[in-house]
Each structure stands twice: as C-alpha cells, then as structure tokens.
Scaffold this active site. Structure first.
Site, PDB file in Angstrom:
ATOM      1  N   ARG A 147      31.456  35.134  39.898  1.00  0.00           N
ATOM      2  CA  ARG A 147      32.022  35.890  38.783  1.00  0.00           C
ATOM      3  C   ARG A 147      32.415  34.896  37.699  1.00  0.00           C
ATOM      4  NH1 ARG A 147      37.597  39.503  38.334  1.00  0.00           N
ATOM      5  NH2 ARG A 147      38.475  37.507  37.706  1.00  0.00           N
ATOM      6  N   TYR A 159      43.403  37.616  31.009  1.00  0.00           N
ATOM      7  CA  TYR A 159      43.118  37.920  32.404  1.00  0.00           C
ATOM      8  C   TYR A 159      41.976  37.049  32.951  1.00  0.00           C
ATOM      9  CZ  TYR A 159      40.814  39.996  36.347  1.00  0.00           C
ATOM     10  OH  TYR A 159      40.201  40.145  37.555  1.00  0.00           O
ATOM     11  N   ASP A 220      34.016  40.728  34.863  1.00  0.00           N
ATOM     12  CA  ASP A 220      35.002  41.817  34.937  1.00  0.00           C
ATOM     13  C   ASP A 220      35.569  42.076  33.540  1.00  0.00           C
ATOM     14  OD1 ASP A 220      37.012  43.585  35.568  1.00  0.00           O
ATOM     15  OD2 ASP A 220      37.833  42.403  37.224  1.00  0.00           O
ATOM     16  N   HIS A 222      37.805  44.385  32.994  1.00  0.00           N
ATOM     17  CA  HIS A 222      39.204  44.727  33.260  1.00  0.00           C
ATOM     18  C   HIS A 222      39.735  45.839  32.368  1.00  0.00           C
ATOM     19  CE1 HIS A 222      42.998  43.320  35.334  1.00  0.00           C
ATOM     20  NE2 HIS A 222      42.071  43.197  36.256  1.00  0.00           N
ATOM     21  N   GLU A 246      31.851  44.791  35.481  1.00  0.00           N
ATOM     22  CA  GLU A 246      32.866  45.576  36.184  1.00  0.00           C
ATOM     23  C   GLU A 246      33.904  46.153  35.229  1.00  0.00           C
ATOM     24  OE1 GLU A 246      35.003  43.108  38.941  1.00  0.00           O
ATOM     25  OE2 GLU A 246      36.620  44.557  39.142  1.00  0.00           O
ATOM     26  N   GLU A 272      38.267  49.714  41.466  1.00  0.00           N
ATOM     27  CA  GLU A 272      39.308  49.026  42.243  1.00  0.00           C
ATOM     28  C   GLU A 272      40.652  49.743  42.146  1.00  0.00           C
ATOM     29  OE1 GLU A 272      39.111  45.180  40.307  1.00  0.00           O
ATOM     30  OE2 GLU A 272      40.957  45.584  39.217  1.00  0.00           O
ATOM     31  N   ARG A 293      33.752  50.000  43.775  1.00  0.00           N
ATOM     32  CA  ARG A 293      34.679  48.873  43.918  1.00  0.00           C
ATOM     33  C   ARG A 293      35.921  49.213  44.734  1.00  0.00           C
ATOM     34  NH1 ARG A 293      35.129  44.181  43.694  1.00  0.00           N
ATOM     35  NH2 ARG A 293      36.609  43.769  42.031  1.00  0.00           N
ATOM     36  N   GLU A 349      33.764  40.918  47.268  1.00  0.00           N
ATOM     37  CA  GLU A 349      34.586  39.964  46.511  1.00  0.00           C
ATOM     38  C   GLU A 349      35.399  39.144  47.506  1.00  0.00           C
ATOM     39  OE1 GLU A 349      37.515  41.862  44.050  1.00  0.00           O
ATOM     40  OE2 GLU A 349      37.865  40.071  42.853  1.00  0.00           O
ATOM     41  N   TRP A 412      45.390  45.634  30.215  1.00  0.00           N
ATOM     42  CA  TRP A 412      45.322  44.258  30.654  1.00  0.00           C
ATOM     43  C   TRP A 412      44.074  44.085  31.491  1.00  0.00           C
ATOM     44  CZ3 TRP A 412      46.174  42.166  35.802  1.00  0.00           C
ATOM     45  CH2 TRP A 412      46.201  40.752  35.841  1.00  0.00           C
TER      46      TRP A 412
HETATM   47  C1  GCO Z   1      39.411  42.005  40.660  1.00  0.00           C
HETATM   48  C2  GCO Z   1      40.636  42.632  40.041  1.00  0.00           C
HETATM   49  C3  GCO Z   1      41.900  41.872  40.168  1.00  0.00           C
HETATM   50  C4  GCO Z   1      43.090  42.730  39.720  1.00  0.00           C
HETATM   51  C5  GCO Z   1      44.223  42.587  40.668  1.00  0.00           C
HETATM   52  C6  GCO Z   1      45.453  43.367  40.250  1.00  0.00           C
HETATM   53  O1  GCO Z   1      38.339  42.275  40.163  1.00  0.00           O
HETATM   54  O2  GCO Z   1      39.560  41.329  41.643  1.00  0.00           O
HETATM   55  O3  GCO Z   1      40.386  43.032  38.734  1.00  0.00           O
HETATM   56  O4  GCO Z   1      41.816  40.691  39.429  1.00  0.00           O
HETATM   57  O5  GCO Z   1      43.513  42.335  38.465  1.00  0.00           O
HETATM   58  O6  GCO Z   1      43.772  43.016  41.923  1.00  0.00           O
HETATM   59  O7  GCO Z   1      46.385  43.372  41.267  1.00  0.00           O
HETATM   60 MG    MG Z   2      38.407  43.773  38.775  1.00  0.00          MG
END
Ligand code: GCO
Ligand code: MG
Length: 412
Positions: A147, A159, A220, A222, A246, A272, A293, A349, A412
C-alpha cells in the site's frame, strides 16, 4: 458445554485492546476481539452490562443460535458498538469449538482453500525518497504487495504517513495506524483534496518507474473525496494499474460508488467501517466494488462475515479484510482462518503488532514469503497472558481528525 464465565479484559500494551474471554464448565477458554479504536469503553460497557449476563449458563457450542439471539433479541440492531460486541462472542465460541474438536478454526470452516494468504504492507513517506525507502524496507521484510501513502506538498500531517519524528528519535519509523493518540483531545490534521489529486498520480508514476510494472500497489483514499473527485482519481491512476483504490468516498453512501464505477476501471475496495451485510448489499448486488474490506471484529464475527463473503462470491467479488494494528491479534487470527477457508479470498492487510502487544497475545500464525498462515493450533491459536495484560492499563486515546484551510471539519 455451558458457559461459566465471560471476562472483558482491557489492556493497552502499544494501544488499547478489548478482549472477551469465555470459560466453559469443561475448562475450555475462548478469546474474542472487541476493540473499537477510540471508542473502546463503549464496547466494554455493552458487553459487561448487557451481553455477559446473557451468556452465563448458556450452551457454548451453539454459535449460530447465540449470534441470532444477540442480534434479534436486542431489538436495536447493527452499529459498530453492538456488532463489535457480538463479534467478540462469536470469535470466542469458534475458538472454543476448535479447541473442543482439536482442530484449527479454518478446518471447521471447510478446510484450507489455499496454502497461505497473500498480505499487503503499508509503505509511506512524506516525500518520494522517504516513500521509496519505505517500499524497499517492506520488500526486504518479505511483502509482495504494497500500500502506498504519500505526503502532499503544503499539508503538514495527513492520514497514513509514518511518523518521521518517531524515526528521527530512534523510535519505530513504521506507520502504526495512528495509534489513537493518547490524550484528552483528538489531534488535528490538515487536508486539501485539490492538492492531493494533483500530487498523487505523479507519485504512482515515480513508484512504477522505480519498482516496475509487476508489484501489486494499493492506495487508501480514507473517505475524503466526493464521488466526482474519486472518479477523477480512479481514472488518473489507471496507467499505474492499482490492485485497488480503497474507501475513495465516505462509506455511508452506497450510491457514490455507482458514479465512481461509471468512470474508472481502477478496482475499488470498501467496508472497513461497515457492520453488517446490509452495508454491502447494493454494492455487491450491483457489482460496484471488487473487494469487501469488512473486519471480523467489526462485522459481528466469523459467522456473519462468512455469509457476506459467500454472497460476494456469487459476483466474483473477493475479500480484502481489514487488518490494521487496531485489530487485535485475536481479530487478525480470526481473519486468517476465515481467509484460508473461503474460495473468494483476495488479499489480507497485515501490519505486525509491536513487541508489547505480542507479549500480551501469544500467537501461532506464521509470515513467510509474503504469505500469512494461521497455524495448526486448535481454535484460533491465540492465548492471552493475563499478567502481561495487567501491566498495561487502559489509557484514553482518540483518532486524529481533519480540518480544511478555512477551518471546516473534513473526513479524516
Ligand atoms: C486501513 C484503515 C486504518 C484505519 C484505522 C482506524 O486501511 O487499515 O483505514 O488505517 O484508519 O483502522 O482505526
Ligand atoms: Mg482503510
């Protein structure tokens, strides 16, 4: 086999973890991960006050029935707190069933569909040079899929970038998933989508030029883009052949992915922060994503995530289970057993936990040649060292959040 005790253990070796330990009258114990990063104690209270009293005296062998009972009898269903609590019970009962049968959980799920689980690691750098170093470190550590997260000129902290301060101070350069920074208030970071969209394609071009066309690369987003911004990014990254993009838009709006999908062939992964199959239903049925995810820990456990992944399999959609360090070693083990058993495994992951976490959670998985394997111990293969756990008490911690240049709060 009756449940005689269910203890909720909170420990903070490298970060906070919540673990449910179920004990039976036959002396077997099972562990479940109940960690919800930054909102840990809500799950602790939900388990201690509302779930544990229902478990005592019930039959530990009835996994499906217990799951349905907790889901339906609560009336107020779904949501991260509720589903994380249910996940912990589900995992602990699978752990117990495996120990009772003398088999690893993946055998109970149908046996192995592959020899190991291809896993991706997290390379990051504020600058392209730092990013290249990080990619090389990950390749040296055995990762075969990477990644890529990069700093954006003009933005101070964003992030996904390993703390250079930690590296300079002799600490770990490894990005530790924003370990819900300890303290009474969340840290503020800054964000500018235009600057990000302008910068990112050039970084991927540089990575491809340096590391060649074959290395699977992931990214990602995010949740920070609007649908049209995400569509634009997906399109501009097409020449660099990503394994996936992602969370390109905020995950709540399933329709957003329809728009993104219409514009790009970059594969999409999401989920996620999802809790149930209902969050994935339209995305799977309309084939708007390529990877699911969901984490075992946040999707209610092995039992419901298996069903979601079986549904996804009908549309050739694969797994890409969440596995940051805020999923505990117990939740990671559950993901590995499930991933080994299902046919439509995609990628896992994987970020190694820190030394203190590994002292608290004694594990039996292996990592070699870019592949994970959960091991052959009966159950999930993880045991909790209660003495070590007791040495690391809970500390309040929050995830960071974003503000734009004009002060507006942003995803975020
Ligand atoms: C990922 C996620 C994490 C989250 C985290 C928040 O792809 O692994 O985006 O980075 O930010 O799990 O608690
Ligand atoms: Mg993520």
């Amino acid at each position: 086999m009756k449940i005689t005790a269910a203890d909720v253990i909170v420990t903070s070796p490298d970060r906070n973890f919540v673990t449910l330990r179920i004990t039976t009258d036959e002396g077997l114990t099972g562990l479940g991960d109940a960690t919800l990063n930054g909102r840990e104690l809500a799950v602790v209270a939900y388990l201690r006050e509302h779930v544990v009293p229902l478990l005592i005296g019930s039959d530990a062998s009835r996994i499906e029935d217990t799951w349905q009972f907790l889901y339906r009898s609560a009336y107020w269903r779904r949501g991260p707190v509720t589903m994380t609590a249910s996940a912990a019970v589900d995992m602990a009962l699978w752990d117990i069933k495996g120990k009772a049968a003398g088999m690893p959980v993946y055998q109970l799920l149908g046996g192995a569909s592959r020899d190991g689980l291809m896993a991706y690691g997290h390379a990051s750098g504020k600058t392209t040079d730092e990013l290249f170093d990080s990619i090389r470190e990950h390749l040296d550590a055995g990762y075969r899929s990477i990644r890529v997260q990069t700093g954006v000129p003009g933005l101070k902290a964003i992030y996904g970038i390993a703390s250079q301060a930690a590296a300079a101070g002799g600490g770990e350069a490894r990005y530790d998933h924003e370990p819900a920074r300890r303290g009474a208030r969340p840290t503020e970071e800054d964000w500018d989508t235009r600057a990000y969209l302008k910068h990112l394609p050039g970084v991927f071009e540089a990575v491809r030029n340096e590391f060649g066309p074959d290395l699977p690369l992931l990214h990602d987003g995010h949740h920070r883009m609007t649908p049209i911004q995400a569509a634009k990014l997906g399109k501009s990254l097409e020449p660099y052949d990503l394994f996936w993009l992602e969370d390109c838009t905020p995950a709540e709006n399933q329709e957003a992915l329809r728009l993104v999908r219409q514009h790009t062939t970059t594969p999409l992964a999401i989920g996620e922060i999802f809790n149930t199959v209902w969050d994935f239903k339209d995305l799977i049925r309309d084939q708007l994503i390529d990877y699911v995810r969901g984490a075992v820990t946040h999707m209610g456990g092995i039992t419901p995530l298996r069903k979601t992944l079986d549904y996804a399999a009908q549309y050739q959609i694969k797994s890409g289970m969440h596995g940051p360090t805020d999923v505990s070693p117990v939740g990671m083990a559950a993901a590995m057993h499930l991933g080994l058993a299902i046919h439509n495994f995609g990628i896992q992951e994987y970020m190694p936990h820190g030394a203190r976490t590994n002292e608290v959670f004694e594990q039996s998985f292996s990592w070699s040649g870019g592949y994970l394997h959960p091991g052959e111990k009966p159950g999930l293969g993880v045991e909790l060292n209660a003495d070590a756990a007791g040495r690391y008490p809970y500390e309040q911690a929050y995830l960071p959040y974003n503000r734009l240049a004009d002060g507006t709060v942003h995803d975020w």
